[in-house]
Design a protein around this motif. Structure first.
Motif, PDB file in Angstrom:
ATOM      1  N   ALA A   1      -5.427   8.878 -14.118  1.00 24.72           N
ATOM      2  CA  ALA A   1      -4.954   7.570 -13.667  1.00 24.72           C
ATOM      3  C   ALA A   1      -4.776   7.550 -12.154  1.00 24.72           C
ATOM      4  O   ALA A   1      -5.145   6.570 -11.477  1.00 24.72           O
ATOM      5  CB  ALA A   1      -3.636   7.226 -14.366  1.00 24.72           C
ATOM      6  N   ALA A   2      -4.216   8.620 -11.590  1.00 24.62           N
ATOM      7  CA  ALA A   2      -4.032   8.697 -10.140  1.00 24.62           C
ATOM      8  C   ALA A   2      -5.378   8.707  -9.416  1.00 24.62           C
ATOM      9  O   ALA A   2      -5.544   8.085  -8.361  1.00 24.62           O
ATOM     10  CB  ALA A   2      -3.230   9.942  -9.778  1.00 24.62           C
TER      11      ALA A   2
ATOM     12  N   ASP B   1      -8.178   7.342 -10.427  1.00 26.83           N
ATOM     13  CA  ASP B   1      -8.744   5.989 -10.464  1.00 26.83           C
ATOM     14  C   ASP B   1      -8.124   5.114  -9.372  1.00 26.83           C
ATOM     15  O   ASP B   1      -8.818   4.319  -8.726  1.00 26.83           O
ATOM     16  CB  ASP B   1      -8.504   5.359 -11.832  1.00 26.83           C
ATOM     17  CG  ASP B   1      -9.356   5.986 -12.929  1.00 26.83           C
ATOM     18  OD1 ASP B   1     -10.334   6.687 -12.594  1.00 26.83           O
ATOM     19  OD2 ASP B   1      -9.033   5.778 -14.115  1.00 26.83           O
ATOM     20  N   ARG B   2      -6.848   5.285  -9.140  1.00 28.95           N
ATOM     21  CA  ARG B   2      -6.155   4.441  -8.157  1.00 28.95           C
ATOM     22  C   ARG B   2      -6.567   4.789  -6.723  1.00 28.95           C
ATOM     23  O   ARG B   2      -6.732   3.900  -5.890  1.00 28.95           O
ATOM     24  CB  ARG B   2      -4.644   4.553  -8.333  1.00 28.95           C
ATOM     25  CG  ARG B   2      -4.169   4.007  -9.676  1.00 28.95           C
ATOM     26  CD  ARG B   2      -2.659   4.084  -9.810  1.00 28.95           C
ATOM     27  NE  ARG B   2      -2.000   3.014  -9.075  1.00 28.95           N
ATOM     28  CZ  ARG B   2      -0.680   2.914  -8.934  1.00 28.95           C
ATOM     29  NH1 ARG B   2       0.112   3.849  -9.453  1.00 28.95           N
ATOM     30  NH2 ARG B   2      -0.150   1.907  -8.273  1.00 28.95           N
TER      31      ARG B   2
ATOM     32  N   THR C   1       0.832  -1.206   0.000  1.00 28.18           N
ATOM     33  CA  THR C   1       0.000   0.000   0.000  1.00 28.18           C
ATOM     34  C   THR C   1       0.865   1.254   0.000  1.00 28.18           C
ATOM     35  O   THR C   1       0.561   2.232  -0.700  1.00 28.18           O
ATOM     36  CB  THR C   1      -0.932   0.003   1.226  1.00 28.18           C
ATOM     37  OG1 THR C   1      -1.749  -1.169   1.193  1.00 28.18           O
ATOM     38  CG2 THR C   1      -1.815   1.235   1.239  1.00 28.18           C
TER      39      THR C   1
ATOM     40  N   GLU D   1     -10.003   3.359  -6.030  1.00 33.76           N
ATOM     41  CA  GLU D   1      -9.935   1.932  -5.702  1.00 33.76           C
ATOM     42  C   GLU D   1      -9.542   1.718  -4.242  1.00 33.76           C
ATOM     43  O   GLU D   1      -9.930   0.724  -3.619  1.00 33.76           O
ATOM     44  CB  GLU D   1      -8.925   1.238  -6.616  1.00 33.76           C
ATOM     45  CG  GLU D   1      -9.358   1.160  -8.071  1.00 33.76           C
ATOM     46  CD  GLU D   1      -8.238   0.689  -8.987  1.00 33.76           C
ATOM     47  OE1 GLU D   1      -7.135   0.366  -8.464  1.00 33.76           O
ATOM     48  OE2 GLU D   1      -8.445   0.642 -10.213  1.00 33.76           O
ATOM     49  N   ALA D   2      -8.758   2.672  -3.696  1.00 39.25           N
ATOM     50  CA  ALA D   2      -8.320   2.563  -2.302  1.00 39.25           C
ATOM     51  C   ALA D   2      -9.379   3.044  -1.315  1.00 39.25           C
ATOM     52  O   ALA D   2      -9.184   2.941  -0.102  1.00 39.25           O
ATOM     53  CB  ALA D   2      -7.031   3.358  -2.102  1.00 39.25           C
TER      54      ALA D   2
ATOM     55  N   ILE E   1       1.251   6.889  -6.826  1.00 37.36           N
ATOM     56  CA  ILE E   1       0.222   7.891  -7.108  1.00 37.36           C
ATOM     57  C   ILE E   1       0.809   9.291  -6.926  1.00 37.36           C
ATOM     58  O   ILE E   1       0.583  10.195  -7.734  1.00 37.36           O
ATOM     59  CB  ILE E   1      -1.003   7.684  -6.194  1.00 37.36           C
ATOM     60  CG1 ILE E   1      -1.695   6.362  -6.539  1.00 37.36           C
ATOM     61  CG2 ILE E   1      -1.980   8.851  -6.324  1.00 37.36           C
ATOM     62  CD1 ILE E   1      -2.752   5.944  -5.525  1.00 37.36           C
TER      63      ILE E   1
ATOM     64  N   VAL F   1       2.085   1.801  -3.448  1.00 35.73           N
ATOM     65  CA  VAL F   1       1.003   2.281  -4.324  1.00 35.73           C
ATOM     66  C   VAL F   1       0.806   3.782  -4.123  1.00 35.73           C
ATOM     67  O   VAL F   1       0.706   4.546  -5.098  1.00 35.73           O
ATOM     68  CB  VAL F   1      -0.304   1.513  -4.042  1.00 35.73           C
ATOM     69  CG1 VAL F   1      -1.493   2.222  -4.691  1.00 35.73           C
ATOM     70  CG2 VAL F   1      -0.203   0.090  -4.572  1.00 35.73           C
TER      71      VAL F   1
END
Length: 298
Positions: free
Chosen positions: A272-273, A275-276, A207, A279-280, A214, A210
């Motif tokens: 893109a960031a 979207d990530r 995590t 998801e978190a 980001i 990730v």
């Protein structure tokens, strides 16, 4: 890209920003404590405005992952902002970017002289690590956070990016060189802000990595937006001198890729960031913060 905009975004961000401001005021030496000139210069550099973007990223990443109060992340945010202020003080010096205005008022060396500005930057860097080392997180998390900040601020990343920026002046701009500079000079500290927020929250290594990734994307988008502001911005809004990158032969994203391609690249990185973090489990706050990176005017 769905941003998940929040109606109370400004209020929430302002609350966090004010917590960071109060923390910085508390951590900085008072200007009536000797040597007063140095401490006044430090306070001038840190408390002279600013969005506290890096600090807020740290706090909000912690909030997302810890599912709780800001806690030690406020002190971590103060450490990031103190270190960021040191970089700005030194960047503004005549030997580097030679900027007499910062955040709409005299830069540190313009107000206090070059020698005191150098010392103020040195002292702010030391203060940053002291704040982070003493934040309220568990000892192992503090150690990891200090290591993260040290790596981001060192010769392979932030300072190295500044050197590459200097070396690149008046050379032929290439996509590889502009990426090398931007990923280090700007993106490294923004990446560290999210990484440290995750570390302080007690997240697992996957995590943490990730969130750091980001942050790198958002940091690169932030610097591209900054490059675009130098081309298109208004000095009275931005709060510093503009149109200097081209005059000095700086390696910038628009100089390599053009204005429209630069704008599109920043949007793609933010999408893109976003979207990530969705998801978190982001409730929309980080996505709105990211969106404002590419839409900012200052």
């Amino acid at each position: 890209m769905a941003t998940g905009r929040l109606p109370d975004f400004d209020e929430r961000i302002e609350r966090t920003r004010l917590k960071i401001e109060r923390g910085l005021d508390r951590h900085l030496p008072r200007d009536d404590e000797p040597p007063g000139t140095l401490h006044a210069a430090m306070r001038h550099a840190v408390l002279g405005g600013g969005k506290r973007f890096r600090g807020i990223l740290c706090v909000e990443t912690h909030r997302l992952l810890a599912r709780g109060e800001a806690g030690a992340s406020i002190d971590a945010a103060c450490a990031l902002e103190a270190l960021h202020a040191y970089t700005l003080v030194h960047d503004d010096l005549p030997s580097l970017d030679d900027d007499a205005i910062r955040r709409g008022r005299p830069s540190c060396h313009a107000a206090f002289g070059e020698a005191t500005a150098i010392l103020a930057g040195d002292a702010l860097q030391a203060l940053a690590f002291g704040i982070l080392a003493r934040c309220g997180a568990a000892a192992d998390r503090r150690i990891d956070a200090v290591g993260s900040l040290a790596e981001a601020a060192g010769s392979r990343l932030l300072v190295g990016g500044q050197q590459a920026d200097l070396d690149g002046e008046e050379t032929v701009p290439t996509p590889e060189l502009v990426s090398f500079i931007h990923e280090r000079k700007t993106a490294a500290l923004i990446s560290a802000a999210m990484e440290i927020g995750a570390i302080i929250a007690g997240s697992d290594r996957e995590t943490i990595d990730v969130m750091a990734g980001i942050g790198r994307s958002i940091g690169l988008a932030f610097q591209i937006a900054d490059d675009l502001l130098d081309v298109e911005g208004e000095e009275q809004v931005v709060g510093k001198g503009l149109r200097k990158d081209k005059a000095r032969g700086k390696i910038t994203w628009p100089a390599v890729h053009g204005v429209e391609a630069s704008r599109e690249r920043a949007r793609t990185l933010v999408s893109a960031a976003s979207d990530r973090v969705a998801e978190a489990g982001d409730d929309g706050l980080l996505r709105e913060l990211f969106r404002r990176v590419v839409e900012r005017r200052s």
